[in-house]
Design a protein around this motif. Structure first.
Motif, PDB file in Angstrom:
ATOM      1  N   ILE A 126       0.822  -1.206   0.000  1.00 31.04           N
ATOM      2  CA  ILE A 126       0.000   0.000   0.000  1.00 31.04           C
ATOM      3  C   ILE A 126       0.858   1.259   0.000  1.00 31.04           C
ATOM      4  O   ILE A 126       0.422   2.304  -0.499  1.00 31.04           O
ATOM      5  CB  ILE A 126      -0.995   0.032   1.187  1.00 31.04           C
ATOM      6  CG1 ILE A 126      -0.292   0.007   2.538  1.00 31.04           C
ATOM      7  CG2 ILE A 126      -2.009  -1.079   1.081  1.00 31.04           C
ATOM      8  CD1 ILE A 126      -1.249   0.183   3.706  1.00 31.04           C
ATOM      9  N   ALA A 162      -2.594  -0.651  -4.349  1.00 31.64           N
ATOM     10  CA  ALA A 162      -4.018  -0.988  -4.223  1.00 31.64           C
ATOM     11  C   ALA A 162      -4.807  -0.489  -5.419  1.00 31.64           C
ATOM     12  O   ALA A 162      -5.656  -1.211  -5.968  1.00 31.64           O
ATOM     13  CB  ALA A 162      -4.583  -0.410  -2.926  1.00 31.64           C
ATOM     14  N   SER A 197      -5.207   3.945   0.179  1.00 30.50           N
ATOM     15  CA  SER A 197      -5.490   2.604  -0.350  1.00 30.50           C
ATOM     16  C   SER A 197      -6.963   2.228  -0.255  1.00 30.50           C
ATOM     17  O   SER A 197      -7.415   1.291  -0.927  1.00 30.50           O
ATOM     18  CB  SER A 197      -4.652   1.550   0.382  1.00 30.50           C
ATOM     19  OG  SER A 197      -5.195   1.236   1.662  1.00 30.50           O
ATOM     20  N   PRO A 243      -6.996  -4.114   2.621  1.00 31.35           N
ATOM     21  CA  PRO A 243      -5.671  -3.804   2.073  1.00 31.35           C
ATOM     22  C   PRO A 243      -4.517  -4.349   2.905  1.00 31.35           C
ATOM     23  O   PRO A 243      -3.372  -4.245   2.490  1.00 31.35           O
ATOM     24  CB  PRO A 243      -5.661  -2.267   2.062  1.00 31.35           C
ATOM     25  CG  PRO A 243      -6.567  -1.888   3.184  1.00 31.35           C
ATOM     26  CD  PRO A 243      -7.646  -2.940   3.208  1.00 31.35           C
TER      27      PRO A 243
END
Length: 222
Positions: free
Chosen positions: A26, A31, A81, A169
């Motif tokens: 991230i 992402a 993200s 994430p």
């Protein structure tokens, strides 16, 4: 049934049933690129990011990406993200709550609910629910006192509906993925560590009697 054994590399995207998992970072804005590959549009986030710079640095080191983490920068990347998903649940240690609020507020998220929970049934922790400022979304359920092993399933049971997509994430070993699968939701996840993601994929395969398939490898730079 014995879980399928998989060998995950940095940049891989894996499909497990209707779920998709990527090994990415991230902090490198992976992402957005990952979600764009499948044009995924998550409806809800449930995640447990690293608590503090020491833990975030430790995870990076174990993933072969050794460098000292600036935690404020990490949380800013974490907030980015989320890709404007309208409702976000985050497990966090209270020590870092203020820094998390600052990062998410900067990305137009407001705190909607807060619960005291436990972590590994021993440590005190908090569960926080955020919503985007432009959305008025009711947060359902009282999760006070639950352990983090139980909160993903409890939260998703109360706050999702049929055919929704769950995004994490910071997938780790796949606890949120397992909860989403039990509820017949689609899971989309990203994890920094190939080793941890492999464990999550194997657990998901075992639970759902799935076969995992690597479908793409993105040219992420370490």
């Amino acid at each position: 049934m014995t879980a399928q054994t998989v060998a995950v590399d940095y940049g891989d995207i894996w499909q497990v049933g209707k779920h998709f998992l990527c090994c990415g970072d991230i902090e490198q804005n992976h992402a957005e690129r990952f979600l764009a590959t499948g044009r995924f549009r998550p409806d809800i986030v449930y995640t447990d990011p690293p608590w503090g710079a020491a833990l975030a640095t430790g995870f990076r080191t174990k993933a072969g990406l050794s460098r000292q983490v600036d935690y404020a920068a990490f949380l800013a990347a974490f907030a980015d993200s989320l890709q404007a998903v309208p409702i976000v649940f985050v497990e966090m240690g209270a020590k870092w709550e203020g820094q998390l609020h600052e990062a998410l507020n900067h990305n137009q998220y407001k705190l909607a609910r807060r619960w005291e929970i436990t972590y590994y049934r021993t440590r005190r922790a908090i569960l926080l629910a955020y919503t985007k400022y432009q959305f008025s979304i009711p947060i359902l359920g009282d999760f006070t006192g639950l352990d983090d092993a139980d909160t993903p399933l409890a939260v998703l049971q109360k706050n999702t509906s049929t055919n929704q997509v769950v995004f994490d994430p910071c997938t780790g070993k796949g606890l949120t993925a397992l909860a989403a699968d039990k509820l017949h939701l689609q899971f989309i996840g990203m994890e920094l560590s190939p080793t941890r993601l492999a464990v999550g994929i194997e657990r998901l395969c075992k639970q759902g009697n799935y076969t995992a398939q690597k479908i793409q490898s993105l040219a992420f730079k370490k």
